[in-house]
Design a protein around this motif. Structure first.
Motif, PDB file in Angstrom:
ATOM      1  N   ARG A   1       1.189   2.182  10.305  1.00 24.00           N
ATOM      2  CA  ARG A   1       0.921   3.507  10.869  1.00 24.00           C
ATOM      3  C   ARG A   1      -0.013   4.307   9.963  1.00 24.00           C
ATOM      4  N   ALA A   2      -0.915   5.047  10.606  1.00 19.39           N
ATOM      5  CA  ALA A   2      -1.772   6.021   9.910  1.00 19.39           C
ATOM      6  C   ALA A   2      -2.478   5.429   8.707  1.00 19.39           C
ATOM      7  N   GLY A   3      -3.036   4.254   8.875  1.00 23.05           N
ATOM      8  CA  GLY A   3      -3.764   3.633   7.778  1.00 23.05           C
ATOM      9  C   GLY A   3      -4.213   2.234   8.144  1.00 23.05           C
ATOM     10  N   LYS A   4      -4.799   1.563   7.188  1.00 23.03           N
ATOM     11  CA  LYS A   4      -5.294   0.220   7.406  1.00 23.03           C
ATOM     12  C   LYS A   4      -4.209  -0.812   7.110  1.00 23.03           C
ATOM     13  N   ALA A   5      -4.199  -1.864   7.917  1.00 21.05           N
ATOM     14  CA  ALA A   5      -3.212  -2.922   7.711  1.00 21.05           C
ATOM     15  C   ALA A   5      -3.435  -3.637   6.383  1.00 21.05           C
ATOM     16  N   GLN A   6      -4.699  -3.778   5.987  1.00 20.55           N
ATOM     17  CA  GLN A   6      -5.002  -4.502   4.753  1.00 20.55           C
ATOM     18  C   GLN A   6      -4.422  -3.813   3.526  1.00 20.55           C
ATOM     19  N   ASP A   7      -4.287  -2.486   3.577  1.00 17.94           N
ATOM     20  CA  ASP A   7      -3.756  -1.755   2.426  1.00 17.94           C
ATOM     21  C   ASP A   7      -2.286  -2.085   2.170  1.00 17.94           C
ATOM     22  N   ILE A   8      -1.558  -2.463   3.210  1.00 21.53           N
ATOM     23  CA  ILE A   8      -0.142  -2.805   3.057  1.00 21.53           C
ATOM     24  C   ILE A   8       0.009  -4.033   2.153  1.00 21.53           C
ATOM     25  N   LEU A   9      -0.956  -4.941   2.215  1.00 23.53           N
ATOM     26  CA  LEU A   9      -0.887  -6.171   1.421  1.00 23.53           C
ATOM     27  C   LEU A   9      -1.356  -5.974  -0.020  1.00 23.53           C
ATOM     28  N   LYS A  10      -1.825  -4.789  -0.349  1.00 27.03           N
ATOM     29  CA  LYS A  10      -2.383  -4.544  -1.679  1.00 27.03           C
ATOM     30  C   LYS A  10      -1.430  -3.805  -2.607  1.00 27.03           C
TER      31      LYS A  10
ATOM     32  N   GLN B   1       4.612   2.403   6.752  1.00 31.01           N
ATOM     33  CA  GLN B   1       3.576   3.354   6.355  1.00 31.01           C
ATOM     34  C   GLN B   1       3.400   3.330   4.844  1.00 31.01           C
ATOM     35  N   LEU B   2       2.162   3.385   4.425  1.00 31.42           N
ATOM     36  CA  LEU B   2       1.844   3.413   2.999  1.00 31.42           C
ATOM     37  C   LEU B   2       1.993   4.837   2.485  1.00 31.42           C
ATOM     38  N   ILE B   3       2.831   5.016   1.489  1.00 33.35           N
ATOM     39  CA  ILE B   3       3.064   6.327   0.887  1.00 33.35           C
ATOM     40  C   ILE B   3       2.432   6.342  -0.503  1.00 33.35           C
ATOM     41  N   GLY B   4       1.558   7.301  -0.734  1.00 32.05           N
ATOM     42  CA  GLY B   4       0.917   7.399  -2.038  1.00 32.05           C
ATOM     43  C   GLY B   4      -0.551   7.025  -1.975  1.00 32.05           C
ATOM     44  N   ASP B   5      -1.115   6.725  -3.125  1.00 37.05           N
ATOM     45  CA  ASP B   5      -2.533   6.418  -3.260  1.00 37.05           C
ATOM     46  C   ASP B   5      -2.754   4.931  -3.019  1.00 37.05           C
ATOM     47  N   SER B   6      -3.472   4.598  -1.947  1.00 39.65           N
ATOM     48  CA  SER B   6      -3.697   3.188  -1.618  1.00 39.65           C
ATOM     49  C   SER B   6      -4.547   2.486  -2.672  1.00 39.65           C
ATOM     50  N   LYS B   7      -5.423   3.210  -3.339  1.00 38.40           N
ATOM     51  CA  LYS B   7      -6.283   2.595  -4.349  1.00 38.40           C
ATOM     52  C   LYS B   7      -5.500   2.203  -5.601  1.00 38.40           C
ATOM     53  N   LYS B   8      -4.456   2.968  -5.921  1.00 36.24           N
ATOM     54  CA  LYS B   8      -3.652   2.659  -7.103  1.00 36.24           C
ATOM     55  C   LYS B   8      -2.571   1.626  -6.807  1.00 36.24           C
ATOM     56  N   GLY B   9      -2.316   1.366  -5.509  1.00 32.22           N
ATOM     57  CA  GLY B   9      -1.243   0.439  -5.145  1.00 32.22           C
ATOM     58  C   GLY B   9      -1.485  -0.971  -5.615  1.00 32.22           C
TER      59      GLY B   9
ATOM     60  N   VAL C   1       8.219   5.164 -11.317  1.00 30.85           N
ATOM     61  CA  VAL C   1       7.898   5.864 -10.071  1.00 30.85           C
ATOM     62  C   VAL C   1       6.522   5.371  -9.627  1.00 30.85           C
ATOM     63  N   PRO C   2       6.461   4.378  -8.741  1.00 31.56           N
ATOM     64  CA  PRO C   2       5.176   3.793  -8.352  1.00 31.56           C
ATOM     65  C   PRO C   2       4.253   4.828  -7.719  1.00 31.56           C
ATOM     66  N   ASP C   3       2.959   4.658  -7.950  1.00 33.06           N
ATOM     67  CA  ASP C   3       1.967   5.535  -7.331  1.00 33.06           C
ATOM     68  C   ASP C   3       1.819   5.261  -5.843  1.00 33.06           C
ATOM     69  N   SER C   4       2.231   4.090  -5.421  1.00 30.03           N
ATOM     70  CA  SER C   4       2.080   3.712  -4.018  1.00 30.03           C
ATOM     71  C   SER C   4       3.224   2.774  -3.630  1.00 30.03           C
ATOM     72  N   GLU C   5       3.770   2.944  -2.435  1.00 35.21           N
ATOM     73  CA  GLU C   5       4.834   2.082  -1.933  1.00 35.21           C
ATOM     74  C   GLU C   5       4.815   2.057  -0.414  1.00 35.21           C
ATOM     75  N   VAL C   6       5.413   1.017   0.134  1.00 42.92           N
ATOM     76  CA  VAL C   6       5.449   0.823   1.583  1.00 42.92           C
ATOM     77  C   VAL C   6       6.856   1.111   2.089  1.00 42.92           C
ATOM     78  N   LYS C   7       6.947   1.983   3.104  1.00 44.26           N
ATOM     79  CA  LYS C   7       8.241   2.354   3.669  1.00 44.26           C
ATOM     80  C   LYS C   7       8.330   1.943   5.135  1.00 44.26           C
ATOM     81  N   VAL C   8       9.504   1.453   5.521  1.00 45.65           N
ATOM     82  CA  VAL C   8       9.799   1.202   6.932  1.00 45.65           C
ATOM     83  C   VAL C   8      10.285   2.513   7.525  1.00 45.65           C
TER      84      VAL C   8
END
Length: 395
Positions: A134-143, A195-203, A213-220
Motif C-alpha cells: 500500500r502507498a508505495g512501491k512493491a520493490q521497496d518492501i524487499l529492501k 505498508q512500509l513505515i519510515g525511510d525507504s532509502k535507509k531500509g 529502533v529501525p529507520d524502516s520496517e514493514v507492517k501488516v
C-alpha cells in the motif's frame, strides 16, 4: 544369451546418466522474494531478492548485506525471470520463493494476468504468500533489512503466518488459495496488505538491522479485496479477524469488550473457535445462518464485578457476543455496499448445500449475495479467569 546381455545393457544406460539439468551450488542464487511494479519504459518491473547464505548465519556473517535486490523491466514476467543474468552472475532458483509483493497500482488496474505464469511454472512452488504494497512501491518492501531472518522476504512470510495464528489479523492466502478462489463461482479473493513505515532509502542499509529502533520496517495493516481481478477496497485488521471467524479459520484471537458500566474494558482470549453455516434459499432469497462458538479465558479486566460470582461471567459473555455480532454484521454490510463482493465464501457454501437453487446464480453470484439475508449468532464461553479471581485493585 549375448543378445539378452546387450538388451540389459541398453536398458541400464538411461539409469546411469547424470543430471542433465543440474546447476553447481556455487553458480546459483536462491530467490526468496519477488515484487511486481509498473515499469517506467515497459509494462512491468520485476524485482527479486536473493540471499547470501554466509551472511544469513550468525556464525559465518561478516557484516555485509544479507541479500541482494535486483530489478528488470519488460512486458512479460516469465521472460524477465530468466533474464537476470544481465546484471547477476549466478543462476536464480525460484523454488524457495516465500513472498510475492504486488504494487497497489498493479492491483488497482487489474494487471494480474502474469499470475498464470506462477501457477503454471513447474519450478515455482505454490506455497508462497501474496501481499499488496500500500502507498508505495512493491520493490521497496524487499529492501528492508531486519534482525529476524535478516531477509525481508523470509521475515515477512513468517510475520504473516504468526499474525494469522496468534491474532487472526492476516488471511492465510498462498498461490494455490488465490488461484482456487479466483476461479470459484461463489467467493471473491482477498490478499493481505502491508505498508512500509519510515525511510525507504535507509531500509536497505545494514545499520537498519543493527538498530534497536529501525529507520524502516514493514507492517501488516489491512487486507485488499479484489473484484473481477481489480482492487475494490481495503478491510481493517479487526475486519480481517471477523472474516476469519465466519470462515472458521481463527486459531487464537483477542477480543476487547466493554464492562457493564460502558466505561472500562476487559480482554477475552479465544483458544478454541468453531463455525457452522447453514445455507439455503427461501422464497427466492439466499439465506445464511452463521453460528460461531468460542471458548477462552479472561485475559485482563478493568471491571468492578467480583469474578467469584458466576453472573459476572454471564455479563462478560453477553458483552462479547453483542460486540462481535454487531462487528460481523457491519462487515457484511460493508462488503455488500462498498465492495459488492462475497469475501466469506458464502456462495460456495450455498453451492455445496443447495446446488439446485445456486445454479441460477452460477455466473451472477454478486447479485445473489447483494440480496441475501445473513443471520449471525456469536456464542462465548469463558472457561477460566487466569491466575487470579478478582481485579487487581477493587475500587
Amino acid at each position: 544369451m549375448k543378445w539378452l546381455k546387450s538388451l540389459m545393457l541398453i536398458c541400464l544406460i538411461p539409469l546411469l546418466t547424470g543430471c542433465w539439468d543440474k546447476y553447481e551450488l556455487a553458480n546459483t542464487s536462491i530467490v526468496t522474494g519477488m515484487a511486481v511494479d509498473k515499469g517506467e519504459s515497459f509494462k512491468y518491473k520485476l524485482t527479486i531478492e536473493t540471499t547470501e547464505a554466509r551472511e544469513m548465519s550468525y556464525q559465518t556473517a561478516s557484516g555485509l548485506a544479507p541479500s541482494t535486490v535486483s530489478s528488470l523491466e519488460g512486458n512479460n514476467i516469465g521472460e524477465l525471470t530468466s533474464k537476470f543474468n544481465i546484471m547477476n552472475a549466478t543462476h536464480p532458483i525460484y523454488s524457495h520463493t516465500r513472498v510475492l509483493v504486488l504494487s497497489e497500482d498493479i492491483v488497482e488496474d487489474g494487471l494480474l494476468e502474469f499470475m498464470d505464469f506462477f501457477d503454471r511454472n513447474r519450478e515455482i512452488r505454490d506455497d508462497f504468500a501474496i501481499v499488496i504494497a500500500r502507498a508505495g512501491k512493491a520493490q521497496d518492501i524487499l529492501k528492508v533489512t531486519n534482525m529476524y531472518k535478516k531477509s525481508a522476504s523470509l521475515k515477512l512470510f513468517t510475520q504473516l503466518n504468526t499474525m494469522q495464528k496468534d491474532w487472526g489479523g492476516a488471511p492465510d492466502i498462498k498461490l494455490n488459495d488465490y488461484t482456487r478462489i479466483s476461479n470459484s463461482e461463489g467467493q471473491a479473493p482477498v490478499l493481505p496488505a502491508v505498508q512500509l513505515i519510515g525511510d525507504s532509502k535507509k531500509g536497505g542499509n545494514v545499520e537498519n538491522l543493527k538498530s534497536e529502533v529501525p529507520d524502516s520496517e514493514v507492517k501488516v495493516n489491512s487486507m485488499g479485496v479484489l473484484k473481477n481481478g481489480k482492487l475494490a477496497g481495503y478491510a481493517s485488521l479487526n475486519e480481517i479477524r471477523d472474516m476469519l471467524f465466519v470462515q472458521g479459520k481463527i486459531k487464537n484471537a483477542a477480543i476487547t469488550a466493554k464492562c457493564e458500566n460502558g466505561e472500562q474494558n476487559f480482554e477475552y482470549r479465544v483458544t478454541h473457535s468453531k463455525t457452522k453455516v447453514i445455507a439455503k434459499e427461501i422464497k427466492g432469497i439466499p439465506e445464511f445462518y452463521i453460528n460461531i462458538r468460542t471458548e477462552g479465558y479472561l485475559d485482563g479486566t478493568q471491571c468492578l464485578q467480583k469474578l467469584r460470582d458466576l453472573k459476572a461471567y454471564e455479563g462478560f459473555e453477553k458483552s462479547i457476543d453483542n460486540k462481535m455480532e454487531n462487528e460481523i454484521r457491519g462487515l457484511i454490510q460493508k462488503t455488500k455496499q462498498d465492495f459488492n463482493a462475497d469475501i466469506f465464501g458464502l456462495g460456495e457454501l450455498l453451492r455445496q448445500q443447495d446446488y439446485k437453487n445456486f445454479k441460477k446464480y452460477k455466473d451472477t453470484w454478486d447479485d445473489g449475495y447483494a440480496k441475501s439475508k445473513i443471520h449471525v449468532s456469536f456464542n462465548t464461553e469463558i472457561k477460566r479467569s487466569g491466575l487470579r479471581k478478582d481485579r487487581y485493585i477493587m475500587k
